[in-house]
Design a protein around this motif. Sequence first.
Motif, PDB file in Angstrom:
ATOM      1  N   ASP A   1      39.801  50.711  27.443  1.00  0.00           N
ATOM      2  CA  ASP A   1      39.325  49.401  27.888  1.00  0.00           C
ATOM      3  C   ASP A   1      40.490  48.437  27.993  1.00  0.00           C
ATOM      4  OD1 ASP A   1      36.693  50.172  28.028  1.00  0.00           O
ATOM      5  OD2 ASP A   1      36.151  49.414  26.046  1.00  0.00           O
ATOM      6  N   TYR A   2      40.440  47.543  28.996  1.00  0.00           N
ATOM      7  CA  TYR A   2      41.478  46.526  29.154  1.00  0.00           C
ATOM      8  C   TYR A   2      40.839  45.238  29.666  1.00  0.00           C
ATOM      9  CZ  TYR A   2      41.330  47.714  34.167  1.00  0.00           C
ATOM     10  OH  TYR A   2      40.926  47.930  35.461  1.00  0.00           O
ATOM     11  N   ALA A   3      41.515  44.135  29.372  1.00  0.00           N
ATOM     12  CA  ALA A   3      40.983  42.817  29.731  1.00  0.00           C
ATOM     13  C   ALA A   3      41.472  42.410  31.123  1.00  0.00           C
ATOM     14  CB  ALA A   3      41.408  41.781  28.701  1.00  0.00           C
ATOM     15  N   VAL A   4      40.568  41.852  31.923  1.00  0.00           N
ATOM     16  CA  VAL A   4      40.892  41.326  33.242  1.00  0.00           C
ATOM     17  C   VAL A   4      40.642  39.828  33.216  1.00  0.00           C
ATOM     18  CG1 VAL A   4      40.361  41.385  35.698  1.00  0.00           C
ATOM     19  CG2 VAL A   4      40.279  43.495  34.350  1.00  0.00           C
ATOM     20  N   ALA A   5      41.671  39.044  33.537  1.00  0.00           N
ATOM     21  CA  ALA A   5      41.569  37.587  33.492  1.00  0.00           C
ATOM     22  C   ALA A   5      40.671  37.069  34.614  1.00  0.00           C
ATOM     23  CB  ALA A   5      42.955  36.966  33.601  1.00  0.00           C
ATOM     24  N   ALA A   6      40.121  35.881  34.411  1.00  0.00           N
ATOM     25  CA  ALA A   6      39.276  35.237  35.418  1.00  0.00           C
ATOM     26  C   ALA A   6      40.102  34.876  36.655  1.00  0.00           C
ATOM     27  CB  ALA A   6      38.627  33.988  34.842  1.00  0.00           C
ATOM     28  N   VAL A   7      39.523  35.100  37.825  1.00  0.00           N
ATOM     29  CA  VAL A   7      40.166  34.751  39.090  1.00  0.00           C
ATOM     30  C   VAL A   7      39.166  33.958  39.925  1.00  0.00           C
ATOM     31  CG1 VAL A   7      41.260  35.587  41.193  1.00  0.00           C
ATOM     32  CG2 VAL A   7      41.600  36.813  39.036  1.00  0.00           C
ATOM     33  N   GLY A   8      39.436  32.659  40.102  1.00  0.00           N
ATOM     34  CA  GLY A   8      38.532  31.823  40.865  1.00  0.00           C
ATOM     35  C   GLY A   8      37.156  31.778  40.233  1.00  0.00           C
ATOM     36  N   SER A   9      36.149  32.169  41.018  1.00  0.00           N
ATOM     37  CA  SER A   9      34.774  32.162  40.522  1.00  0.00           C
ATOM     38  C   SER A   9      34.404  33.446  39.784  1.00  0.00           C
ATOM     39  CB  SER A   9      33.800  31.958  41.694  1.00  0.00           C
ATOM     40  OG  SER A   9      33.939  33.013  42.642  1.00  0.00           O
ATOM     41  N   ILE A  10      35.339  34.420  39.766  1.00  0.00           N
ATOM     42  CA  ILE A  10      35.060  35.691  39.087  1.00  0.00           C
ATOM     43  C   ILE A  10      35.432  35.542  37.618  1.00  0.00           C
ATOM     44  CG2 ILE A  10      35.585  38.150  38.984  1.00  0.00           C
ATOM     45  CD1 ILE A  10      36.349  38.020  41.926  1.00  0.00           C
ATOM     46  N   PRO A  11      34.489  35.715  36.698  1.00  0.00           N
ATOM     47  CA  PRO A  11      34.781  35.502  35.271  1.00  0.00           C
ATOM     48  C   PRO A  11      35.641  36.622  34.690  1.00  0.00           C
ATOM     49  CG  PRO A  11      32.550  36.340  35.547  1.00  0.00           C
ATOM     50  CD  PRO A  11      33.084  36.097  36.929  1.00  0.00           C
ATOM     51  N   ALA A  12      36.249  36.347  33.566  1.00  0.00           N
ATOM     52  CA  ALA A  12      37.006  37.371  32.835  1.00  0.00           C
ATOM     53  C   ALA A  12      36.069  38.496  32.414  1.00  0.00           C
ATOM     54  CB  ALA A  12      37.683  36.742  31.625  1.00  0.00           C
ATOM     55  N   SER A  13      36.630  39.707  32.330  1.00  0.00           N
ATOM     56  CA  SER A  13      35.782  40.863  31.997  1.00  0.00           C
ATOM     57  C   SER A  13      36.608  41.923  31.277  1.00  0.00           C
ATOM     58  CB  SER A  13      35.156  41.457  33.264  1.00  0.00           C
ATOM     59  OG  SER A  13      36.164  41.928  34.142  1.00  0.00           O
ATOM     60  N   ILE A  14      35.898  42.892  30.709  1.00  0.00           N
ATOM     61  CA  ILE A  14      36.509  44.073  30.101  1.00  0.00           C
ATOM     62  C   ILE A  14      36.197  45.263  31.000  1.00  0.00           C
ATOM     63  CG2 ILE A  14      36.614  45.588  28.102  1.00  0.00           C
ATOM     64  CD1 ILE A  14      37.697  42.838  27.556  1.00  0.00           C
ATOM     65  N   GLN A  15      37.229  45.933  31.483  1.00  0.00           N
ATOM     66  CA  GLN A  15      37.038  47.093  32.335  1.00  0.00           C
ATOM     67  C   GLN A  15      37.637  48.322  31.672  1.00  0.00           C
ATOM     68  OE1 GLN A  15      38.024  46.517  36.473  1.00  0.00           O
ATOM     69  NE2 GLN A  15      37.302  44.397  36.503  1.00  0.00           N
ATOM     70  N   ASN A  16      37.348  49.479  32.252  1.00  0.00           N
ATOM     71  CA  ASN A  16      37.767  50.745  31.655  1.00  0.00           C
ATOM     72  C   ASN A  16      38.651  51.515  32.615  1.00  0.00           C
ATOM     73  OD1 ASN A  16      37.114  53.904  31.087  1.00  0.00           O
ATOM     74  ND2 ASN A  16      37.013  52.720  29.195  1.00  0.00           N
ATOM     75  N   ALA A  17      39.840  51.908  32.133  1.00  0.00           N
ATOM     76  CA  ALA A  17      40.754  52.737  32.917  1.00  0.00           C
ATOM     77  C   ALA A  17      40.598  54.194  32.490  1.00  0.00           C
ATOM     78  CB  ALA A  17      42.196  52.279  32.707  1.00  0.00           C
ATOM     79  N   LYS A  18      40.340  55.053  33.465  1.00  0.00           N
ATOM     80  CA  LYS A  18      40.231  56.490  33.195  1.00  0.00           C
ATOM     81  C   LYS A  18      41.495  57.168  33.719  1.00  0.00           C
ATOM     82  CE  LYS A  18      37.385  60.600  33.994  1.00  0.00           C
ATOM     83  NZ  LYS A  18      36.179  61.141  34.689  1.00  0.00           N
ATOM     84  N   ALA A  19      42.408  57.473  32.804  1.00  0.00           N
ATOM     85  CA  ALA A  19      43.669  58.101  33.166  1.00  0.00           C
ATOM     86  C   ALA A  19      43.533  59.613  33.127  1.00  0.00           C
ATOM     87  CB  ALA A  19      44.772  57.645  32.218  1.00  0.00           C
ATOM     88  N   GLU A  20      44.379  60.291  33.924  1.00  0.00           N
ATOM     89  CA  GLU A  20      44.346  61.746  33.963  1.00  0.00           C
ATOM     90  C   GLU A  20      45.743  62.268  34.244  1.00  0.00           C
ATOM     91  OE1 GLU A  20      40.897  64.343  35.579  1.00  0.00           O
ATOM     92  OE2 GLU A  20      42.375  64.259  37.197  1.00  0.00           O
ATOM     93  N   GLY A  21      46.152  63.289  33.494  1.00  0.00           N
ATOM     94  CA  GLY A  21      47.476  63.851  33.688  1.00  0.00           C
ATOM     95  C   GLY A  21      47.476  65.364  33.600  1.00  0.00           C
ATOM     96  N   HIS A  22      48.392  65.985  34.347  1.00  0.00           N
ATOM     97  CA  HIS A  22      48.600  67.430  34.326  1.00  0.00           C
ATOM     98  C   HIS A  22      50.087  67.686  34.158  1.00  0.00           C
ATOM     99  CE1 HIS A  22      44.524  68.181  36.086  1.00  0.00           C
ATOM    100  NE2 HIS A  22      44.770  67.027  36.695  1.00  0.00           N
TER     101      HIS A  22
END
Length: 367
Positions: free
Chosen positions: A240-261
């Motif tokens: 999970d990572y934090a995304v700052a508010a941009v204009g009318s879009i509020p701040a949120s917590i989003q999820n990064a799904k990383a993958e490696g080989h």
Amino acid sequence: MQLRANVQDNNTSPNTPKSTFDIGTALLGVRGNLFKDYNEGKNLDYQASFGYSKRNDGTNNSNFNLLDAYLRYHVFSTNGGAEVPRLNLTLGQQLLPFGLDVQSPEDLRPTITTATAPTYLGLFTRQNGFIVRGDVKPYVDYGSNYRAPLFEYALGVTNGNGSNKTDDNNSKDYIGRVAFTLPVDYASWLRELKFGASYIKGEAKITGDDKAQKDRLGFDIYYNHAPFGVTYEYLQGKTDYAVAAVGSIPASIQNAKAEGHTFTAFYTVGDQFYNSIKSNAKFDDFWPKSIQGYYRYDSYNPNKNQKDYVDTASGRVGEYDIHSLGLNLFFAQTTKFQLQLNHYNYDLETATQKDTNELQAQFQYTF
């Protein structure tokens, strides 16, 4: 000590020179017994080590930080022969029992660069905690000095927020690993074929939230049948990572799904890595005992949910592959000269991120 030189042909990053001399690693440590059990070998061991690291604050300063600091107690006898299962308890700051590359200490890693996915998902960072490691049903061939346990396992709990820190939240990271080695004779072509799985259930603190996800899942295959061998690791990270508010879009917590080989193939000329040879007396230690060539394919996507995701750990954008050709000349087991040619192939090229070739040379020595 790792003394290194790098040169790149198409580096457009303003903060990275096209060529440089560098100190890759400088470690200083001690290890031994606090209690030596001569009867059964149920020893109490210790290890303490410090490591040099560069600072990226625009100064010429560096850090020399505590790396390993732990006590390890051997529950089962270590004097009873190779057929006795192993079980030890380790308390303190230590490497994590995850995958293949992460468990290897700095002096034994086969390539100049580390695998990308575990590097940028924070798995090479030592953690403070308590870890149980052991194995069962070892197959032993004394004539070849060979021991291969059928099952290996590790279970533990750590703070999960890096080295030299107290915990910063009310949660802990829980780690587990199992590995299965085929039960075959030493002469079999399937000798040392091992399958492993690792998992970390973790939580992080972002924007005051103690429940941010930080999970890691890995599968690995290891096959070392001298003089050749291959390894493969798959790694998935959910963060999970934090995304700052941009204009009318509020701040949120989003999820990064990383993958490696990470796939590595190697071929060794020389007898240095045969267990049956290691115990033989040697009259000198100067000329290389082994020469090893290798190829590594390393692929990493920091967030499959967003194609142009900027990875804060590496500064790179989107998915990329690294193809590496290398040569190791061993003067002793941990003293070697290395050459490695890397080709970086980015899915998304930007003004500061373009496909490039990199040549690295490194001399590593241990005293």
